[in-house]
Scaffold this motif. Sequence first.
Motif, mmCIF file in Angstrom:
data_model
loop_
_atom_site.group_PDB
_atom_site.id
_atom_site.type_symbol
_atom_site.label_atom_id
_atom_site.label_comp_id
_atom_site.label_asym_id
_atom_site.label_seq_id
_atom_site.Cartn_x
_atom_site.Cartn_y
_atom_site.Cartn_z
ATOM 1 N N HIS A 124 0.841 -1.210 0.000
ATOM 2 C CA HIS A 124 0.000 0.000 0.000
ATOM 3 C C HIS A 124 0.874 1.258 0.000
ATOM 4 O O HIS A 124 0.903 2.030 0.950
ATOM 5 C CB HIS A 124 -0.931 -0.008 1.223
ATOM 6 N N VAL A 125 1.596 1.438 -1.092
ATOM 7 C CA VAL A 125 2.474 2.594 -1.291
ATOM 8 C C VAL A 125 2.417 2.972 -2.774
ATOM 9 O O VAL A 125 1.970 2.179 -3.598
ATOM 10 C CB VAL A 125 3.937 2.282 -0.882
ATOM 11 N N PRO A 126 2.879 4.161 -3.143
ATOM 12 C CA PRO A 126 2.941 4.505 -4.564
ATOM 13 C C PRO A 126 3.839 3.521 -5.323
ATOM 14 O O PRO A 126 4.888 3.120 -4.827
ATOM 15 C CB PRO A 126 3.543 5.916 -4.559
ATOM 16 N N PHE A 127 3.432 3.142 -6.551
ATOM 17 C CA PHE A 127 4.234 2.174 -7.306
ATOM 18 C C PHE A 127 5.624 2.723 -7.632
ATOM 19 O O PHE A 127 6.572 1.959 -7.826
ATOM 20 C CB PHE A 127 3.530 1.746 -8.593
ATOM 21 N N CYS A 129 -6.563 -9.774 2.098
ATOM 22 C CA CYS A 129 -7.914 -10.229 1.784
ATOM 23 C C CYS A 129 -8.266 -9.749 0.379
ATOM 24 O O CYS A 129 -7.927 -8.626 0.008
ATOM 25 C CB CYS A 129 -8.905 -9.667 2.814
ATOM 26 N N MET A 130 -8.949 -10.570 -0.418
ATOM 27 C CA MET A 130 -9.293 -10.183 -1.781
ATOM 28 C C MET A 130 -10.558 -9.322 -1.843
ATOM 29 O O MET A 130 -10.753 -8.572 -2.783
ATOM 30 C CB MET A 130 -9.488 -11.429 -2.643
ATOM 31 N N ASP A 131 -11.415 -9.440 -0.852
ATOM 32 C CA ASP A 131 -12.662 -8.679 -0.834
ATOM 33 C C ASP A 131 -12.396 -7.246 -0.360
ATOM 34 O O ASP A 131 -11.864 -7.038 0.722
ATOM 35 C CB ASP A 131 -13.666 -9.367 0.094
ATOM 36 N N GLU A 132 -12.768 -6.264 -1.199
ATOM 37 C CA GLU A 132 -12.480 -4.859 -0.891
ATOM 38 C C GLU A 132 -13.101 -4.406 0.427
ATOM 39 O O GLU A 132 -12.446 -3.763 1.258
ATOM 40 C CB GLU A 132 -13.002 -3.974 -2.043
ATOM 41 N N GLU A 133 -14.356 -4.747 0.642
ATOM 42 C CA GLU A 133 -15.045 -4.307 1.856
ATOM 43 C C GLU A 133 -14.430 -4.924 3.105
ATOM 44 O O GLU A 133 -14.186 -4.246 4.101
ATOM 45 C CB GLU A 133 -16.527 -4.661 1.777
ATOM 46 N N THR A 177 -8.319 -3.912 7.888
ATOM 47 C CA THR A 177 -6.988 -3.304 7.809
ATOM 48 C C THR A 177 -7.022 -1.778 7.841
ATOM 49 O O THR A 177 -5.978 -1.148 7.993
ATOM 50 C CB THR A 177 -6.245 -3.723 6.527
ATOM 51 N N GLY A 178 -8.207 -1.199 7.635
ATOM 52 C CA GLY A 178 -8.331 0.256 7.651
ATOM 53 C C GLY A 178 -8.137 0.903 6.287
ATOM 54 O O GLY A 178 -8.325 2.114 6.147
ATOM 55 N N VAL A 179 -7.752 0.131 5.268
ATOM 56 C CA VAL A 179 -7.560 0.672 3.916
ATOM 57 C C VAL A 179 -8.152 -0.305 2.902
ATOM 58 O O VAL A 179 -8.329 -1.494 3.183
ATOM 59 C CB VAL A 179 -6.073 0.911 3.583
ATOM 60 N N GLY A 180 -8.454 0.215 1.700
ATOM 61 C CA GLY A 180 -8.906 -0.653 0.622
ATOM 62 C C GLY A 180 -7.742 -1.408 0.002
ATOM 63 O O GLY A 180 -6.576 -1.182 0.333
ATOM 64 N N ASN A 181 -8.047 -2.315 -0.925
ATOM 65 C CA ASN A 181 -6.988 -3.149 -1.503
ATOM 66 C C ASN A 181 -6.732 -2.886 -2.986
ATOM 67 O O ASN A 181 -5.957 -3.600 -3.616
ATOM 68 C CB ASN A 181 -7.288 -4.631 -1.285
ATOM 69 N N ARG A 182 -7.364 -1.860 -3.567
ATOM 70 C CA ARG A 182 -7.194 -1.639 -5.005
ATOM 71 C C ARG A 182 -5.744 -1.292 -5.363
ATOM 72 O O ARG A 182 -5.183 -1.820 -6.322
ATOM 73 C CB ARG A 182 -8.138 -0.532 -5.480
#
Length: 213
Positions: free
Chosen positions: A152-155, A174-178, A184-189
């Motif tokens: 979860h950082v800039p590429f 986790c694969m599920d965004e929600e 974790t407190g953040v999304g996974n996109r």
Amino acid sequence: MTGRIFSIEEFATFDGPGIRMTVFLKGCPLRCTWCHNPESQRREVEYVRSPNGCLGCGKCLERAARDGSGALHLTAASVEACPRSLVRRCGEDYEVEALCERIMANAAILNATGGGVTFSGGECLLHPDFLQELLQRCKENGLHTAVDTAGHVPFEFFERILPDTDLFLYDIKCMDEEKHRRYTGVGNRRILENLRQLLLRGARVLIRVPVIP
């Protein structure tokens, strides 16, 4: 150049191939509910207390201080106050040169076992300048390098270290965004897109998924 380290494990066996030296950098953008190193989350120096053997006397809390939000934090004075020496400082600043010297002192045994050095956290990529220089030095000295990341950082941060990283240990919580945001407190996109970009660039990646009831 300095970076903040909260732990160094001299002979790790779960952070890549062979026997490894794992360097844990402080600070993380995730707040996983199952985090086993909560002292790694904040960038700031902290003082933490081990529960093992605690008498519950409260002497360390008598020397604690409140921050702007009113939360109570142990202090350097709490270290001296604990009668069982259970309070320790978490977070030491290392110069690149000094940390490299410590790593290279173990180079012979690391290389002999097919191991190397792994940079972890927290999230080690929150220190891109420090990490880039460390990886370059380690590669120049013939060490296998691994980066343990939650992604979860800039590429751009990944691009800087790609040439000197032999292996990425990539955590997919986790694969599920929600569910990912809930736990974790953040999304996974961003995490999944960074993984896709790493694979497109031919990086060697080992995906690791926590299995939690």
